[in-house]
Write a protein that holds these residues in place. Structure first.
Motif, short mmCIF file in Angstrom:
data_model
loop_
_atom_site.label_atom_id
_atom_site.label_comp_id
_atom_site.label_asym_id
_atom_site.label_seq_id
_atom_site.Cartn_x
_atom_site.Cartn_y
_atom_site.Cartn_z
N HIS A 10 0.86 -1.18 0.00
CA HIS A 10 0.00 0.00 0.00
C HIS A 10 0.89 1.24 0.00
CE1 HIS A 10 -3.68 2.24 1.26
NE2 HIS A 10 -2.77 3.08 1.69
N ASP A 12 0.47 5.56 -0.18
CA ASP A 12 -0.28 6.82 -0.28
C ASP A 12 0.72 7.91 -0.62
OD1 ASP A 12 -2.88 5.94 0.40
OD2 ASP A 12 -2.33 5.90 2.51
N THR A 64 -3.60 6.76 -4.09
CA THR A 64 -3.28 5.54 -3.34
C THR A 64 -3.05 4.42 -4.35
OG1 THR A 64 -4.67 6.21 -1.50
CG2 THR A 64 -4.16 3.88 -1.66
#
Length: 176
Positions: A10, A12, A64
């Motif tokens: 992940h 961001d 994201t």
């Protein structure tokens, strides 16, 4: 055969032209770490196309990026804050490139008013074992066992006796 452990990444970030190259290197490093070198070019090209479109057509640059690896499929998703998808649909737009390079793709709206565009790649696990399709579970009607041997009918028994007698010659009878 080595089973692949599920992996997730992940990221961001706020996108800018100079950061697109950084994201490309980060994604490539994770794919190599997961032993998916064969997907680096395709995944990085598709993500690069999405990020460049987001940078050129959105006001809010927060993005994201997520990747999931389950042992057979790698799914990459890019989320931004704009719900509009028109720039992506241009004939030379990023969705045309993604459709050409990936095994599947799609998009959906988010609760926060943005969108997620995802694409998937089918690949082999890290030890390069061939992918084996999973057979569907049989229905109840299909699970009844067959008899080991089918019963012979009277005609089949007579034919079998006739074929055995035809193979053996009859003893000659002599008259004395």
């Amino acid at each position: 055969m080595k089973t692949a452990a599920p992996c997730y990444y992940h990221l961001d970030m706020e996108i800018s032209p100079e950061r697109i190259g950084q994201v490309r290197r980060i994604l490539a490093a994770h794919l190599r770490y997961w032993e998916l070198e064969m997907l680096v070019d395709t995944v990085c090209h598709c993500a690069d196309a999405l990020l460049r479109t987001i940078d050129a057509h959105t006001r809010d640059k927060r993005t994201t990026i997520e990747m999931w690896w389950n042992g057979q499929h790698l799914i990459t998703a890019v989320q931004d804050a704009e719900r509009d998808i028109r720039p992506h649909y241009a004939p030379t737009g990023c969705l045309a490139q993604i459709a050409a390079l990936s095994n599947g793709w799609g998009y959906c709206a988010t609760d926060t008013g943005g969108k997620i565009i995802w694409f998937s790649q089918r690949a082999r696990s890290g030890d390069h074992a061939p992918l084996v399709p999973v057979a569907p579970a049989p229905l109840l009607r299909q699970t009844r066992p067959l008899p080991r041997a089918l019963p012979l009918t009277a005609n089949a028994i007579a034919r079998e006796r006739h074929s055995i007698s035809a193979e053996r010659p009859e003893p000659a009878m002599s008259s004395v």
